[in-house]
Scaffold this motif. Structure first.
Motif, short mmCIF file in Angstrom:
data_model
loop_
_atom_site.label_atom_id
_atom_site.label_comp_id
_atom_site.label_asym_id
_atom_site.label_seq_id
_atom_site.Cartn_x
_atom_site.Cartn_y
_atom_site.Cartn_z
N LEU A 221 -16.54 15.19 14.68
CA LEU A 221 -15.43 15.31 15.62
C LEU A 221 -14.25 16.05 14.98
N HIS A 222 -14.57 16.83 13.93
CA HIS A 222 -13.52 17.56 13.22
C HIS A 222 -12.37 16.64 12.81
N GLY A 223 -12.74 15.47 12.32
CA GLY A 223 -11.71 14.47 12.01
C GLY A 223 -11.24 14.55 10.58
N ARG A 224 -10.19 13.80 10.31
CA ARG A 224 -9.77 13.60 8.92
C ARG A 224 -9.33 12.15 8.75
N SER A 225 -9.07 11.79 7.51
CA SER A 225 -8.82 10.39 7.19
C SER A 225 -7.70 9.79 8.03
N MET A 226 -7.90 8.57 8.50
CA MET A 226 -6.87 7.87 9.25
C MET A 226 -6.45 6.61 8.51
N VAL A 227 -6.71 6.59 7.21
CA VAL A 227 -6.49 5.35 6.47
C VAL A 227 -5.01 4.95 6.47
N GLU A 228 -4.11 5.93 6.41
CA GLU A 228 -2.68 5.59 6.41
C GLU A 228 -2.27 4.92 7.73
N SER A 229 -2.71 5.52 8.85
CA SER A 229 -2.27 4.94 10.13
C SER A 229 -2.95 3.59 10.37
N GLU A 230 -4.19 3.44 9.89
CA GLU A 230 -4.86 2.14 10.05
C GLU A 230 -4.19 1.08 9.20
N PHE A 231 -3.79 1.46 8.00
CA PHE A 231 -3.07 0.51 7.15
C PHE A 231 -1.77 0.10 7.84
N LYS A 253 -9.81 -4.24 2.97
CA LYS A 253 -10.85 -3.22 2.90
C LYS A 253 -10.27 -1.81 2.84
N LEU A 254 -9.07 -1.63 3.39
CA LEU A 254 -8.46 -0.29 3.42
C LEU A 254 -7.79 0.08 2.10
N ILE A 255 -7.31 -0.93 1.37
CA ILE A 255 -6.46 -0.67 0.21
C ILE A 255 -7.09 0.27 -0.84
N PRO A 256 -8.34 0.02 -1.27
CA PRO A 256 -8.87 0.92 -2.31
C PRO A 256 -8.85 2.39 -1.87
N ARG A 257 -9.27 2.63 -0.64
CA ARG A 257 -9.29 4.01 -0.13
C ARG A 257 -7.89 4.58 -0.01
N ALA A 263 -3.68 9.33 -4.18
CA ALA A 263 -3.70 9.70 -5.60
C ALA A 263 -2.58 8.96 -6.33
N ALA A 264 -2.51 7.65 -6.07
CA ALA A 264 -1.40 6.85 -6.58
C ALA A 264 -1.44 6.77 -8.10
N ILE A 314 -9.08 -3.69 -8.18
CA ILE A 314 -9.11 -2.51 -7.33
C ILE A 314 -7.73 -1.95 -7.05
N ILE A 315 -6.68 -2.71 -7.31
CA ILE A 315 -5.35 -2.18 -7.02
C ILE A 315 -4.74 -1.56 -8.28
N THR A 316 -4.79 -2.32 -9.36
CA THR A 316 -4.17 -1.85 -10.61
C THR A 316 -5.19 -1.85 -11.75
N PRO A 317 -6.14 -0.91 -11.72
CA PRO A 317 -7.23 -0.96 -12.71
C PRO A 317 -6.76 -0.75 -14.15
N ASN A 318 -5.60 -0.12 -14.32
CA ASN A 318 -5.20 0.21 -15.69
C ASN A 318 -4.19 -0.76 -16.29
#
Ligand code: ZN
Lengths: 419, 338
Positions: A221-231, A253-257, A263-264, A314-318
């Motif tokens: 569907l020529h889509g792109r990520s909607m992770v920000e709006s879903e969050f 479930k959304l946080i890792p993506r 690119a946090a 998954i949030i702060t791996p380092n």
């Protein structure tokens, strides 16, 4: 047959003759309609008229899954391939339903030809799609989506309706131009938003939302990520109802993506974690929510990213071990503060007990004498506040005793001290 | 839900319950017997899509109640076989399309009736024998092939039918039936286990697909599938899962399916059986749950409802009795949680 929330009639008075006759009439009408559809399908009348008959039947009984399947076949083997709305019965290709005989049951139209899950990708009539907005196919799909909507509102827990709707929308991807199909799919997001406003925990609604989003994001569907709006959507939903566990779950479930796509940096991730803790802590402090398990499960999720040994960071791996220890220590202080005025909240005692033991594990040591003392007192509160789960508290007590016995030995990670 | 001896009995004695809270066994048997004699009710016709499941629920409940003979075996077997399609799958009733869920119910009913061999005598489906298999079991193979054809060979999960809806419910049901048919070699077991692992959530529970919220019914189907496949080692955190499951019990003694939802008798089975599989049934108050289920029965007319005072149905009757059996209620046949 699987009824939920329907009161048992207090008396078992026999039905009046009038009511009995009326019921017989309804049965007659219903079974006659089923038979009529069966007969027309046996004659391969894949027409608008038969489609309307199935609509009539499904309004009476949306659980009749076979009729939903009949409707699918009417569309793919008949109506989708028609150039105009002629009422002539359509002839069917040979490949469809081999071994079909001339019986009048709809059984011979069933899935004998294809049972593989992949079969939906080999649609007949693929060669002559009717693209564009004004084609019959588009009108049929849109009309059908509109027909289903009131049924979904009336029967929000009927699996077949949700599935049929997704199937219909998949047909739009296969048969229509991308921008036309995308417009149909986009409408679904608004629709499912409405459904979730009516019932913010509807299991089907959330599953449907994830399905719609994944298609809207797809290249088909020529889509792109909607992770920000879903969050952002989950933020809105949890702020409306702090105990909306469905929304908290989706958030987890959304946080890792989300963080990957942003690119946090390590610092941004650390701040993100702080913000999430702030959100959940405020939720715990609001009104009656210290007693709502939804917020505590999300709290547990955030803590697991700090205290669990492997795989959960998954949030702060380092974060270094020292950072993690400091973070957990700080949370234990917060938890003690929460007790003030909420001394009857089992969740706080439970968290104090769990993370005190987790902290000693992170520090590679046995719990201190004072820790164990406190754990015992928290356990006593838990027993008092939550007698339903006394068997669980017995097991916790056993693991604390095990600590006493074994404190002379070198510490181990994991094992029975985990709660 | 095969009927083999299960975990040890809990310590609930019938005498500790007041007389109005005893299981009305005779009434329940009668209730199940009359289910198929209600053709003058509209509801009977509107629930045709559940006919074969209804027979399974009723028959299974009768077995647990110790009255397996209360339904006519030959009639039941004839009805089940009349629901089969040429592709080996079964529909909910004659005239209904084949679907995995009904096929599994058909296999379970035939297993309960000890009538699996009727598939070889009278069954349909692709009966051509494979090298090494005996032609005498061809009818069983036909059903096995139908079920195996519904596995998604890319992800390991199962679809319900040719239209492609996928769910861990179907994965469990398919695996259970294939194991009853002794045909598990037709599917990719390792891929299915990997799929279940991918449905796990942070709370320890499982959803219908990767990303879906934990739900007690989905937890049970995932655990039971792993149990059928001998892979309970794949459950990563039994403690966390046990905590989540035990928090399903509400003050009244009943169990809900998700955080902050209403309690319901069908969850008695899904939650309690899950706890039993991971060895933590004692993490809830079993006596209070027993009382709750008994409060949901209609002691005069028979049958069990979702909540006290609600309309009874065979679905909740089955899950209520299965729950009581799991809890060790006296005079019931022991149920196996998987
Ligand atoms: Zn229920």
């Amino acid at each position: 047959m699987a009824s939920h929330g329907i009161p048992r009639s207090s008396t078992t008075e026999p039905k009046t003759e009038q009511a009995r006759l009326k019921e017989q009439e309804q049965i007659q009408e219903y079974t006659a309609l089923v038979d009529l559809i069966d007969a027309k399908i046996a004659e391969r009348q894949y027409t608008r008229e038969v489609l309307d008959l199935t609509s009539k039947l499904l309004k009476k009984n949306p659980e009749n899954y076979t009729i939903w399947n009949v409707r699918r076949r009417l569309l793919i083997h008949g109506l989708f391939s028609k150039q105009s709305d002629s009422s002539l019965p359509l002839t069917e290709s040979q490949s469809f339903s081999p071994g079909a005989t001339t019986t009048t049951s709809s059984a011979n139209l069933s899935s004998s030809a294809t049972t593989s899950w992949a079969s939906k990708e080999t649609l007949p009539n693929r060669a002559s799609p009717i693209p564009g907005k004004n084609g019959t196919t588009h009108d049929l799909i849109k009309g059908d989506l509109d027909f289903i909507f009131p049924l979904m509102i009336e029967y929000p827990k009927c699996y077949w309706i949700w599935n049929y709707r997704l199937w219909l929308l998949d047909q739009a991807i296969d048969r229509l131009e991308v921008d036309v199909a995308r417009e149909l799919w986009s409408r679904e997001l608004a629709l499912v938003g409405k459904m979730l406003n009516r019932d913010s925990r509807n299991f089907h609604g959330w599953a449907y939302r994830r399905g719609v989003i994944s298609q809207l994001e797809s290249s088909k569907l020529h889509g792109r990520s909607m992770v920000e709006s879903e969050f952002g959507y989950t933020t809105k939903m949890v702020k409306a109802h702090l105990s909306n566990f469905s929304a908290w779950h989706y958030r987890s479930k959304l946080i890792p993506r989300l963080l990957t796509e942003r690119a946090a940096s390590d610092l941004e991730r650390y701040q993100f974690l702080n913000n999430e803790f702030e959100l959940i802590t405020n939720a715990i402090y609001a009104d009656a929510y210290p007693y709502a398990q939804s917020v505590w499960f999300y709290y547990q999720f955030l803590m697991s990213t700090i205290v669990d040994e492997v795989g959960h960071a998954i949030i702060t791996p380092n974060l270094t071990d020292e950072d993690r220890i400091e973070y957990a220590t700080k949370q234990l202080v917060n938890l003690r503060d929460m007790l003030d005025g909420a001394e009857d909240c089992k969740w706080i005692y439970n968290a104090l007990l769990e993370y005190t033991l987790a902290l000693s594990r992170m520090q590679n040591r046995q719990p201190l004498e004072v820790d164990k003392e406190e754990c015992r007192s928290w356990l006593a509160e838990l027993r008092k506040l939550d007698p339903l789960r006394s068997g669980r508290w017995d097991d916790v007590e056993k693991s604390l005793k095990w600590l006493d016995v074994d404190s002379r030995f070198a510490p181990e990670s994991g094992g029975p001290i985990e709660l | 839900m095969s009927l083999v001896t299960g975990p040890g009995r809990a310590s609930i004695s019938a005498s500790s319950l007041p007389t109005e809270l005893q299981l009305s066994i005779a009434a329940h048997v009668k209730y199940i017997q009359t289910l198929d004699k209600r053709k003058d009710e509209l509801e009977y016709h509107l629930t045709e899509h559940l006919r074969i499941n209804g027979i399974y629920w009723g028959l299974c409940a009768l077995h647990l109640l110790g009255h397996p003979e209360a339904l006519d075996r030959d009639q039941v077997v004839d009805f089940v076989l009349s629901c089969q399609h040429e592709n080996g799958g079964f529909g909910a009733a004659p005239g209904h399309d084949a679907h995995l869920l009904y096929t599994v119910s058909a296999v379970q009913v035939l297993a309960l009736c000890d009538a699996m061999e009727t598939l070889d005598e009278r069954g349909k489906g692709d009966r051509s024998s494979l090298p090494g298999s005996t032609s005498s079991e061809s009818g069983i193979l036909g059903v096995g092939r139908y079920l195996a054809g519904l596995q998604n060979r890319r992800t390991g999960t199962f679809a319900g039918d040719e239209w492609g809806e996928e769910d861990t419910r179907f994965l469990y049901a398919g695996m259970l039936a294939l194991s009853l048919l002794n045909k598990l070699h037709l599917v990719d077991v390792d891929l299915a286990v990997d799929h279940i692992i991918s449905c796990a959530n942070f709370d320890g529970g499982y959803g219908a697909s990767p990303g879906a919220e934990s739900h007690a019914m989905q937890v049970l189907v995932c655990l039971a599938a792993l149990s059928v496949l001998g892979r309970l080692d794949a459950v990563s955190d039994k403690e966390k899962l046990g905590v989540w499951l035990s928090e399903r019990q509400v003050d009244g003694g009943g169990l809900n399916g998700r955080p902050e939802k209403l309690e319901d008798v069908c969850y008695s089975w899904w939650v309690a059986a899950s706890l039993s599989i991971i060895g933590k049934l004692h993490w809830i108050d079993e006596e209070k749950l027993t009382r709750y289920i008994l409060e949901c029965q209609d002691p005069e007319q028979g049958g069990i409802a979702d909540r006290p005072g609600d309309m009874v149905d065979v679905f909740h009757t089955h899950f209520g009795i299965a729950g009581l059996s799991l809890l060790g209620y006296p005079d019931l046949v022991q149920v196996d949680a998987a």
